[in-house]
Design an enzyme around this catalytic site. Sequence first.
Site, PDB file in Angstrom:
ATOM      1  N   ASP A 196      42.379  36.891  36.271  1.00  0.00           N
ATOM      2  CA  ASP A 196      41.464  37.947  36.722  1.00  0.00           C
ATOM      3  C   ASP A 196      40.218  37.888  35.846  1.00  0.00           C
ATOM      4  O   ASP A 196      40.076  37.016  34.990  1.00  0.00           O
ATOM      5  CB  ASP A 196      42.123  39.338  36.653  1.00  0.00           C
ATOM      6  CG  ASP A 196      41.541  40.331  37.672  1.00  0.00           C
ATOM      7  OD1 ASP A 196      40.332  40.646  37.592  1.00  0.00           O
ATOM      8  OD2 ASP A 196      42.294  40.809  38.536  1.00  0.00           O
ATOM      9  N   GLY A 215      38.631  34.450  34.298  1.00  0.00           N
ATOM     10  CA  GLY A 215      37.648  33.647  35.005  1.00  0.00           C
ATOM     11  C   GLY A 215      37.270  34.292  36.311  1.00  0.00           C
ATOM     12  O   GLY A 215      37.623  35.442  36.561  1.00  0.00           O
ATOM     13  N   PHE A 217      37.363  33.801  40.521  1.00  0.00           N
ATOM     14  CA  PHE A 217      37.983  33.016  41.608  1.00  0.00           C
ATOM     15  C   PHE A 217      36.947  32.399  42.545  1.00  0.00           C
ATOM     16  O   PHE A 217      37.290  31.696  43.481  1.00  0.00           O
ATOM     17  CB  PHE A 217      39.060  33.802  42.360  1.00  0.00           C
ATOM     18  CG  PHE A 217      38.737  35.210  42.791  1.00  0.00           C
ATOM     19  CD1 PHE A 217      37.528  35.547  43.364  1.00  0.00           C
ATOM     20  CD2 PHE A 217      39.711  36.210  42.642  1.00  0.00           C
ATOM     21  CE1 PHE A 217      37.275  36.844  43.788  1.00  0.00           C
ATOM     22  CE2 PHE A 217      39.467  37.519  43.058  1.00  0.00           C
ATOM     23  CZ  PHE A 217      38.237  37.828  43.635  1.00  0.00           C
ATOM     24  N   HIS A 235      41.012  41.306  51.393  1.00  0.00           N
ATOM     25  CA  HIS A 235      40.444  42.463  52.106  1.00  0.00           C
ATOM     26  C   HIS A 235      39.234  43.066  51.367  1.00  0.00           C
ATOM     27  O   HIS A 235      38.523  43.878  51.933  1.00  0.00           O
ATOM     28  CB  HIS A 235      41.517  43.529  52.398  1.00  0.00           C
ATOM     29  CG  HIS A 235      41.942  44.365  51.231  1.00  0.00           C
ATOM     30  ND1 HIS A 235      42.736  45.488  51.387  1.00  0.00           N
ATOM     31  CD2 HIS A 235      41.702  44.262  49.905  1.00  0.00           C
ATOM     32  CE1 HIS A 235      42.932  46.029  50.203  1.00  0.00           C
ATOM     33  NE2 HIS A 235      42.340  45.307  49.293  1.00  0.00           N
TER      34      HIS A 235
HETATM   35  N1  SAH Z   1      46.208  42.025  42.892  1.00  0.00           N
HETATM   36  C1  SAH Z   1      46.123  43.338  42.235  1.00  0.00           C
HETATM   37  C2  SAH Z   1      44.701  43.871  42.120  1.00  0.00           C
HETATM   38  C3  SAH Z   1      43.950  44.013  43.433  1.00  0.00           C
HETATM   39  S1  SAH Z   1      42.313  44.702  43.204  1.00  0.00           S
HETATM   40  C4  SAH Z   1      46.997  44.324  42.968  1.00  0.00           C
HETATM   41  O1  SAH Z   1      47.306  44.120  44.126  1.00  0.00           O
HETATM   42  O2  SAH Z   1      47.348  45.348  42.381  1.00  0.00           O
HETATM   43  C5  SAH Z   1      41.269  43.266  43.258  1.00  0.00           C
HETATM   44  C6  SAH Z   1      41.239  42.474  41.964  1.00  0.00           C
HETATM   45  O3  SAH Z   1      40.293  41.417  42.108  1.00  0.00           O
HETATM   46  C7  SAH Z   1      40.797  43.295  40.759  1.00  0.00           C
HETATM   47  O4  SAH Z   1      41.762  43.221  39.754  1.00  0.00           O
HETATM   48  C8  SAH Z   1      39.488  42.601  40.330  1.00  0.00           C
HETATM   49  O5  SAH Z   1      39.252  42.622  38.934  1.00  0.00           O
HETATM   50  C9  SAH Z   1      39.693  41.202  40.841  1.00  0.00           C
HETATM   51  N2  SAH Z   1      38.439  40.456  40.993  1.00  0.00           N
HETATM   52  C10 SAH Z   1      37.268  40.878  41.553  1.00  0.00           C
HETATM   53  N3  SAH Z   1      36.350  39.923  41.488  1.00  0.00           N
HETATM   54  C11 SAH Z   1      36.926  38.855  40.867  1.00  0.00           C
HETATM   55  C12 SAH Z   1      36.474  37.533  40.531  1.00  0.00           C
HETATM   56  N4  SAH Z   1      35.240  37.124  40.837  1.00  0.00           N
HETATM   57  N5  SAH Z   1      37.354  36.689  39.925  1.00  0.00           N
HETATM   58  C13 SAH Z   1      38.619  37.075  39.635  1.00  0.00           C
HETATM   59  N6  SAH Z   1      39.109  38.321  39.940  1.00  0.00           N
HETATM   60  C14 SAH Z   1      38.262  39.196  40.546  1.00  0.00           C
END
Ligand code: SAH
Length: 321
Positions: A196, A215, A217, A235
């Site tokens: 994350d 990092g 994604f 989503h």
């Molecule tokens: N998978 C977790 C969190 C979902 S919220 C769950 O279901 O509980 C979406 C997540 O995407 C958040 O933790 C946010 O920090 C992460 N996120 C947003 N942009 C990101 C990026 N560019 N790279 C990596 N993670 C990212």
Amino acid sequence: MSAADLRKLINAFQLSAALHAVAGLGVADLIGDGTRASDELARETGSDAAALYRVLRVLAAAGVLREEEGRRFSLTELGAPLRTDHPESLADWAAFVGSREVTSAWAALGDGIRTGENAFRLVYGTDIWTYREHHPEASRLFDRAMASSSRAFLPALLAAYDFSRFGTIVDVGGGNGELLRAILTAYPNVRGVLFDQPHVVEGVDLGDRCTVVAGSFFDSVPAGGDAYLLKWILHDWADEEAIAILRAIRPNGGTLVVVDRVLAPPNEGLEGKLADVNMFVMPAGLERTRDEFAALFAAAGWRLVDAVPAGALHVIEGAPA
Ligand code: SAH
């Protein structure tokens, strides 16, 4: 159905605001298994006694609390998950949904509909991820809310899908690691990688079977996963960004395990359709139909293998095309 029923729907935000306010005061933990006088609750929460009583009696009339003689309140079965120590606690969820970031963005929904613009950006002038990066308290509130909802969805998820067949699971956008921690606890032979943003995973330690990698994604994700898990990631993003995320994972191969809602046909699935508008209001994303997921996968070099219901969510599995 009558105008009176419609009036209840129109006014529903009032009840929701009462719940947010009481949850934020921690009243449920103070009541616990017992029965507490509202004056005492006001003293212990530093609240105005008359105002607190008026809100508590609303929640009692709504079935969340029970009011006894002498302005004394206990929790009903419905209200019990407001406690932080409840196994399906919604305390962190209520704190997040009731926060100003969420309620003020939702208040701008009308402007969002008129303009097609993300309501959060209309109010705050930036996207939610940048906002959270600069507001650590809001960021932690969100991470805790996600963790608590992951806990709530976990039993249905584990019952619907066998994670034990993977040697290493990379949780892409795994937040503070609550879901991965639960999967590793359930399956002692599985190893995990939590991935994350730097400020989200900072200080997170999930034990010796899990590495934590920071990092974006949109750049790349950690190599070596037998499964790439994306729960509540796609989503958050419009098609272009969602495809970019799936493309960044693709060179690693493995199995794509997307956990998201799948939109129901017309006239059904209120929760999912509200979640979809929440995605419009907050991260500028959307919920999708199965066909829309299939198209997204195909555009990024994946093939949709199956979409399995897991409670209110679906596990949508992909393989390299
Ligand atoms: N998978 C977790 C969190 C979902 S919220 C769950 O279901 O509980 C979406 C997540 O995407 C958040 O933790 C946010 O920090 C992460 N996120 C947003 N942009 C990101 C990026 N560019 N790279 C990596 N993670 C990212």
